[in-house]
Write an enzyme that holds these catalytic residues in place. Structure first.
Site, PDB file in Angstrom:
ATOM      1  N   THR A 156      96.398  75.750  80.635  1.00 31.83           N
ATOM      2  CA  THR A 156      97.341  76.321  81.584  1.00 31.83           C
ATOM      3  C   THR A 156      97.973  77.482  80.832  1.00 31.83           C
ATOM      4  O   THR A 156      98.156  77.407  79.609  1.00 31.83           O
ATOM      5  CB  THR A 156      98.432  75.320  82.054  1.00 31.83           C
ATOM      6  OG1 THR A 156      99.307  75.066  80.966  1.00 31.83           O
ATOM      7  CG2 THR A 156      97.843  74.011  82.558  1.00 31.83           C
ATOM      8  N   HIS A 157      98.239  78.564  81.525  1.00 31.94           N
ATOM      9  CA  HIS A 157      98.738  79.795  80.885  1.00 31.94           C
ATOM     10  C   HIS A 157      97.777  80.290  79.805  1.00 31.94           C
ATOM     11  O   HIS A 157      98.203  80.951  78.852  1.00 31.94           O
ATOM     12  CB  HIS A 157     100.121  79.599  80.253  1.00 31.94           C
ATOM     13  CG  HIS A 157     101.097  78.895  81.133  1.00 31.94           C
ATOM     14  ND1 HIS A 157     101.963  79.549  81.982  1.00 31.94           N
ATOM     15  CD2 HIS A 157     101.321  77.563  81.322  1.00 31.94           C
ATOM     16  CE1 HIS A 157     102.689  78.662  82.646  1.00 31.94           C
ATOM     17  NE2 HIS A 157     102.313  77.458  82.265  1.00 31.94           N
ATOM     18  N   SER A 279      73.693  97.055  75.230  1.00 38.93           N
ATOM     19  CA  SER A 279      74.491  98.273  75.205  1.00 38.93           C
ATOM     20  C   SER A 279      73.569  99.442  74.852  1.00 38.93           C
ATOM     21  O   SER A 279      72.606  99.273  74.106  1.00 38.93           O
ATOM     22  CB  SER A 279      75.588  98.133  74.150  1.00 38.93           C
ATOM     23  OG  SER A 279      75.991  99.402  73.695  1.00 38.93           O
ATOM     24  N   ASN A 287      75.916  91.964  76.777  1.00 44.75           N
ATOM     25  CA  ASN A 287      77.142  92.005  77.581  1.00 44.75           C
ATOM     26  C   ASN A 287      77.004  91.206  78.868  1.00 44.75           C
ATOM     27  O   ASN A 287      75.951  91.232  79.499  1.00 44.75           O
ATOM     28  CB  ASN A 287      77.464  93.461  77.936  1.00 44.75           C
ATOM     29  CG  ASN A 287      77.740  94.282  76.698  1.00 44.75           C
ATOM     30  OD1 ASN A 287      78.337  93.793  75.753  1.00 44.75           O
ATOM     31  ND2 ASN A 287      77.275  95.513  76.695  1.00 44.75           N
TER      32      ASN A 287
END
Ligand code: ARG
Length: 431
Positions: A156-157, A279, A287
């Site tokens: 949480t958070h 990339s 990625n």
């Protein structure tokens, strides 16, 4: 461009203004041209039922409409700037092939109800696709939730909070996508109404067989009021975009999780190779571009909805402003459904990294279990909470993540996922 349908003595046509009026509209009409043709066939049948065209004319018109559909699908007929719009193209073709029978086809209809019915049929198809993508995602999530649960931190958070598991993660998204599938179904029920036969928005002085067109086109009901038919343009498009947005909102958060979990810092999950790209400059990179575009797709759907909402600041009755709603729905719906379509396979092939997830579970994450155990034994919860906070660092003594999941017996939690209940909810959609 061929002569506009509305050309008559006194009409003045300026090429630049025509370009502004029509713009890319005719190209957009390609998207639902086949639906426009289907609705035209039903309209012809309706006209034959009330004697406006003869049975022989109706047969010929329907045959030519089928040919047009086939030619369009094969690329032999190209819908382009030669026509003001797709509706004009249909009439032009029927007139060219059949003469007066073609000139009769527009009796009792307007492009205003024609565009409504074509859009509506298109939207119904897209809601069908939305429902099936959501069901497919829910299915995979349920299957993966039933596999042996790997413990992982629950946040949480974005701070480590309590022990969670891959099964809980999947079950959460399963329930979300079951709801999203239901919402698609409910939105379909809302928009499943036939606007054909409302003409320009005020009906006509003909006893149009609207019951027939409603049935022939597979609508659940007739949209009775011609005025409401016009009021529903844009309103129903928004409802569809909102249904898609609901699903994409869950997808956005799932994609967020995955983009975090795949970083070296977390290293909780490995994406299937096809879902990553390299990339152009950094040879070391893989990625998660696909995940990022899944996350970004919500923006396109929300933008489309907003554009339509802005357009709808209108008095009742048809207004040409509504034409601009087409580009937004096509773009928004394509982006939204295109994203959802990729998710089931992604989820089937996600590989969790059990040891790193386990290593990220720290002793303090058992503090809630400790406090609640004390509370269940009679200590007032607030007191147990304070004691557990003080001893948080040692809360894990003698406990494993599996223990924490095994004692989490509240319905829906680690030891009682209620997957059967979710499966039953999903199965209800099969009927
Ligand atoms: N392209 C138009 C639209 O999307 C078709 C309806 C035109 N009706 C009219 N009265 N000019 O709204």
């Amino acid at each position: 461009m061929t002569q506009p349908l509305w050309d008559k003595p006194g009409t003045r046509i300026d090429a630049r203004i025509m370009q502004f009026l029509a713009g890319d509209d005719v190209l957009l009409d390609r998207e639902f041209f086949l639906h426009d043709i289907t609705a035209s066939k039903a309209h012809v049948e309706g006209l034959a039922n009330i004697g406006v065209v003869s049975a022989a004319e109706a047969t010929a018109l329907k045959r030519e409409l089928d040919t047009l559909a086939a030619d369009f699908a094969s690329g032999e007929f190209v819908l382009d700037e030669r026509f003001e719009d797709g509706h004009s193209a249909i009439e032009a073709r029927l007139t060219e092939r059949l003469g007066d029978a073609g000139r009769r086809v527009h009796t009792g209809r307007s492009r205003n109800d024609q565009v409504l019915v074509a859009t509506r049929l298109w939207l119904k198809d897209k809601l069908g696709a939305l429902e099936s993508h959501c069901r497919a995602i829910a299915n995979v999530c349920l299957e993966r939730a039933a596999q042996p649960a790997l413990p992982m931190p629950g946040y949480t958070h974005l701070q480590r909070a309590v022990v969670s598991s891959t099964a809980m993660w999947f079950a959460g998204f399963a329930e979300g996508f079951i709801d999203n599938a239901w919402r698609a179904r409910q939105t379909l029920a809302l928009i499943d109404a036939n606007p054909l036969g409302t003409a320009a928005g005020y009906g006509v002085n003909l006893k149009l067989d609207r019951e027939h067109t409603t049935k022939a086109l597979g609508f659940a009901r007739m949209q009775v009021s011609p005025i409401y038919a016009q009021l529903s343009r844009g309103k129903f498009e928004m409802a569809v975009l909102e249904a898609i947005a609901g699903a994409l909102l869950d997808l956005r958060r799932m994609a967020w999780d995955l983009s975090l979990f795949t970083t070296a810092e977390f290293n909780f999950v490995q994406l299937p190779a096809e879902y990553t790209t390299g990339s152009s400059i950094m040879p070391n990179k893989r990625n998660p571009d696909v995940i990022e575009l899944l996350r970004a797709s919500y923006a396109s759907v929300a933008a489309a909805r907003t554009e339509i909402e802005q357009l709808l600041s209108l008095p009742s009755g048809y207004q040409r402003d509504l034409q601009f709603s087409k580009g937004s729905i096509f773009h928004g719906v394509r982006r939204g459904l295109g994203a959802l379509e990729l998710v089931p396979d992604l989820l089937v092939r996600l590989q969790w990294n059990g040891p790193t997830m386990r290593a990220a579970i720290e002793p303090a994450m058992y503090a809630t279990d400790v406090a609640i155990e004390q509370a269940a034994a009679g200590v007032p919860f607030r007191e147990a909470y304070r004691a557990a906070a003080q001893a948080a660092a040692s809360a894990g003594q003698g406990r494993t993540p599996e223990d924490s999941l095994a004692i989490r017996v509240s319905p829906g939690a680690g030891d009682d996922l209620r997957l059967d209940e979710l499966r039953a909810r999903l199965a209800l959609l099969e009927c």
